[in-house]
Enzyme design. Structure first.
Site, short mmCIF file in Angstrom:
data_model
loop_
_atom_site.label_atom_id
_atom_site.label_comp_id
_atom_site.label_asym_id
_atom_site.label_seq_id
_atom_site.Cartn_x
_atom_site.Cartn_y
_atom_site.Cartn_z
N GLY A 16 0.84 -1.20 0.00
CA GLY A 16 0.00 0.00 0.00
C GLY A 16 0.87 1.24 0.00
O GLY A 16 2.09 1.17 0.13
N ARG A 17 0.21 2.38 -0.19
CA ARG A 17 0.94 3.64 -0.26
C ARG A 17 0.38 4.63 0.74
O ARG A 17 -0.82 4.66 1.00
CB ARG A 17 0.80 4.29 -1.63
CG ARG A 17 1.35 3.49 -2.78
CD ARG A 17 1.10 4.27 -4.08
NE ARG A 17 1.26 3.44 -5.25
CZ ARG A 17 2.43 3.13 -5.78
NH1 ARG A 17 3.54 3.60 -5.24
NH2 ARG A 17 2.49 2.38 -6.86
N SER A 19 1.38 8.93 2.36
CA SER A 19 1.88 10.21 1.88
C SER A 19 3.40 10.25 1.82
O SER A 19 3.97 11.00 1.03
CB SER A 19 1.38 11.34 2.78
OG SER A 19 1.84 11.13 4.10
N VAL A 23 4.53 0.96 1.28
CA VAL A 23 4.83 -0.14 2.19
C VAL A 23 4.91 -1.43 1.37
O VAL A 23 4.02 -1.71 0.56
CB VAL A 23 3.75 -0.25 3.29
CG1 VAL A 23 4.04 -1.44 4.20
CG2 VAL A 23 3.70 1.03 4.11
N ASP A 130 -2.16 10.93 14.67
CA ASP A 130 -2.79 10.65 13.37
C ASP A 130 -3.61 9.35 13.45
O ASP A 130 -3.52 8.50 12.58
CB ASP A 130 -1.74 10.57 12.27
CG ASP A 130 -2.34 10.77 10.88
OD1 ASP A 130 -3.44 11.37 10.78
OD2 ASP A 130 -1.73 10.31 9.90
N1 LIG Z 1 3.08 -3.33 9.16
C1 LIG Z 1 2.27 -3.51 8.11
N2 LIG Z 1 1.90 -4.76 7.74
C2 LIG Z 1 1.09 -4.94 6.68
N3 LIG Z 1 0.59 -3.96 5.91
C3 LIG Z 1 0.93 -2.69 6.23
C4 LIG Z 1 1.77 -2.40 7.33
N4 LIG Z 1 1.91 -1.06 7.42
C5 LIG Z 1 1.20 -0.55 6.42
N5 LIG Z 1 0.61 -1.52 5.69
C6 LIG Z 1 -0.24 -1.32 4.51
O1 LIG Z 1 0.28 -0.26 3.74
C7 LIG Z 1 -0.68 0.79 3.61
C8 LIG Z 1 0.02 2.14 3.54
O2 LIG Z 1 0.52 2.44 4.81
P1 LIG Z 1 1.09 3.88 5.18
O3 LIG Z 1 1.32 3.91 6.65
O4 LIG Z 1 2.25 4.19 4.33
O5 LIG Z 1 -0.04 4.86 4.68
P2 LIG Z 1 -1.45 5.36 5.27
O6 LIG Z 1 -1.46 5.18 6.75
O7 LIG Z 1 -2.55 4.68 4.51
O8 LIG Z 1 -1.46 6.88 4.88
P3 LIG Z 1 -0.60 8.09 5.52
O9 LIG Z 1 0.69 7.50 6.05
O10 LIG Z 1 -0.37 8.99 4.37
O11 LIG Z 1 -1.42 8.69 6.57
C9 LIG Z 1 -1.61 0.58 4.80
O12 LIG Z 1 -2.86 1.09 4.62
C10 LIG Z 1 -1.64 -0.94 4.91
O13 LIG Z 1 -2.59 -1.44 4.00
#
Ligand SMILES: Nc1ncnc2c1ncn2[C@@H]1O[C@H](COP(=O)(O)OP(=O)(O)OP(=O)(O)O)[C@@H](O)[C@H]1O
Length: 447
Positions: A16-17, A19, A23, A130
């Site tokens: 996933g992505r 900001s 990931v 957040d």
């Molecule tokens: N530890 C993890 N294990 C599995 N999937 C993850 C993990 N961390 C993040 N993800 C996946 O990656 C996505 C993107 O995570 P990220 O924290 O980069 O962005 P966000 O929280 O959706 O947005 P922002 O960081 O911009 O507020 C998540 O929504 C989730 O689906």
């Protein structure tokens, strides 16, 4: 195609992505991991790098079953990566997009987990800042809890900062700068996601642990209702509602649960429960919620900025009418976009979920859209409200009153430092971000 991240990790597949980057599913010496890789075009941004480093630093002392563990931080050439425990499942946003509303027992079970995570973070001196469904991961491999809920874990402490730490430059308020320099207030930046931002942040006060409790209560409200209490419309309008509007009651919600929500959505931070108290109170409620169906309510009408509707009045949820499960009436509206302030000054967010936008000064029309709103009694679907602006006899008087209130409110907001809402980059045009320019490839060779 896989790609090495530092000497110990390999990224395989995009998960996933956000900001700040993407990931990836990867592996390391101890098995599978999630690797959050900072976007290359941003890794030269010193402030972002510091914030990224802080994400790990903030979590160093945090070892809790409801917090996604941070294992490592990799700095390798242009790569800056955060290595985390891999959570096999989905995030709460995805579940809400799919199901819209959860049964109270399942919603409260998830909220208990997040409250536990926050209690641990707060005890360690960390404010998350957040809390939102995107940052709650649901572990589909974990044991089912009350209401069939999978364990929930809180992640993304990227903008967390230590309680009572001096306010960083980017979070300084216009008032702070003006008073230190003897100048009139200028625009300031804000970090967070508008739907979940506590009113004291909008007013420029330093974020304490109670902002997380407010955000969690907002998430719980959203899980129950299918929409956030103050969301919808322009980000500036959302911020204004946090400060000025009363949360509209949810028809059919168990009273004890509603009282807890109200307490944690209080405008005054000191009136809110602590995270540990909220976890305990919600846990006590769980048995009484067993078998309770999801609330049968409709999303309030979208506020027509500067239009005919009154603020909270237009946002008062109402009971839904039953519709057949098929046919045109069963159409599910697309999930509403939620604006988020980029975590990174100058960043062009690349979220594929369109959660990012810019913020500018609320216009007089936006302020006129309900700055004085208070929640009114819920209405049955189709019922016209007394004094509704739809009634032409009162519409003119309401418009005049709104303009007057808008003028007073604008003056008041400027006085408390809400004189400017800009993205950290200084963009004041409110143009949508051009996500395509910096979007990362799905090939881990160029993440
Ligand atoms: N530890 C993890 N294990 C599995 N999937 C993850 C993990 N961390 C993040 N993800 C996946 O990656 C996505 C993107 O995570 P990220 O924290 O980069 O962005 P966000 O929280 O959706 O947005 P922002 O960081 O911009 O507020 C998540 O929504 C989730 O689906």
């Amino acid at each position: 195609m896989s790609r090495k991240i530092g000497s110990r990790y390999t990224a395989h597949q995009l998960l996933g992505r956000g900001s700040a980057g993407a990931v990836w599913l990867g592996d390391g010496p101890e098995g599978p991991v999630a690797i959050k890789l900072l976007r290359e075009d941003l890794s030269s941004d010193q402030e972002l790098v510091e914030r990224f480093v802080q994400e790990r630093t903030a979590l160093l002392g945090l070892d809790h079953p409801r917090v996604v563990g941070v294992r490592d931080l990799v700095v390798d050439g242009n790569d800056l990566a955060l290595v985390m425990d891999l959570i096999r499942g989905t995030d709460l946003r995805t579940r809400l997009d799919r199901e819209r509303r959860l049964a109270p027992e399942a919603a409260v079970a998830i909220a208990v987990d997040v409250a536990d995570a926050l209690a641990a973070a707060h005890a360690a001196g960390v404010v998350h800042r957040d809390v939102k469904p995107e940052n709650v991961l649901l572990d589909m491999q974990g044991p089912l809890g009350p209401g069939g809920a999978h364990p929930a874990l809180l992640t993304d402490f990227g903008i967390a900062r230590l309680v009572d730490e001096p306010t960083p430059i980017r979070a300084q308020t216009a008032r702070d700068r003006a008073s230190s320099q003897g100048r009139s207030p200028s625009p300031r930046s804000v970090i967070g996601t508008p739907d979940y931002l506590a009113p004291e942040i909008v007013e420029g006060l330093p974020p304490r642990a109670s902002v997380d409790v407010y955000a969690l209560a907002t998430v719980l409200y959203e899980m129950l209702a299918g929409f956030t209490p103050f969301g919808g419309g322009h980000p500036g309008a959302i911020l204004r509602r946090h400060v000025t509007e009363t949360v509209a009651p949810l028809p059919g919600i168990p009273d004890e649960l509603w009282q807890l929500l109200l307490q944690c959505l209080a405008k005054a931070p000191a009136s809110r429960l602590r995270a540990s108290e909220l976890a305990a109170r919600l846990r006590e409620l769980l048995p009484s919620l067993a078998g309770y169906p999801p609330l049968d309510i409709d999303e309030p009408d979208e506020q027509e900025e500067g239009g005919e509707r009154e603020g909270a009045e237009a946002r008062t949820p109402h009971r839904g009418v039953s519709v057949p499960a098929s046919g045109p009436a069963a159409h599910t509206p697309p999930p509403r976009r939620r604006g988020a302030v980029p975590l990174v000054p100058g960043a062009v967010p690349d979220s594929s979920r369109e959660t990012h936008t810019s913020m500018r000064v609320p216009s007089a029309d936006e302020l006129a859209g309900g700055a004085h709103g208070t929640a009114r009694a819920p209405r049955v679907h189709g019922q016209r409200r007394a004094g509704s602006a739809r009634n032409p006899a009162v519409a003119g008087a309401l418009r005049r009153r709104r303009l007057k209130v808008a003028a007073v409110t604008l003056a008041a907001l400027v006085a408390v430092g809400l004189g400017g809402w800009l993205v950290a980059s200084g963009d004041d045009g409110g143009d949508p971000p051009k996500g395509g320019e910096h979007s990362a490839s799905q090939d881990p060779g160029t993440p």
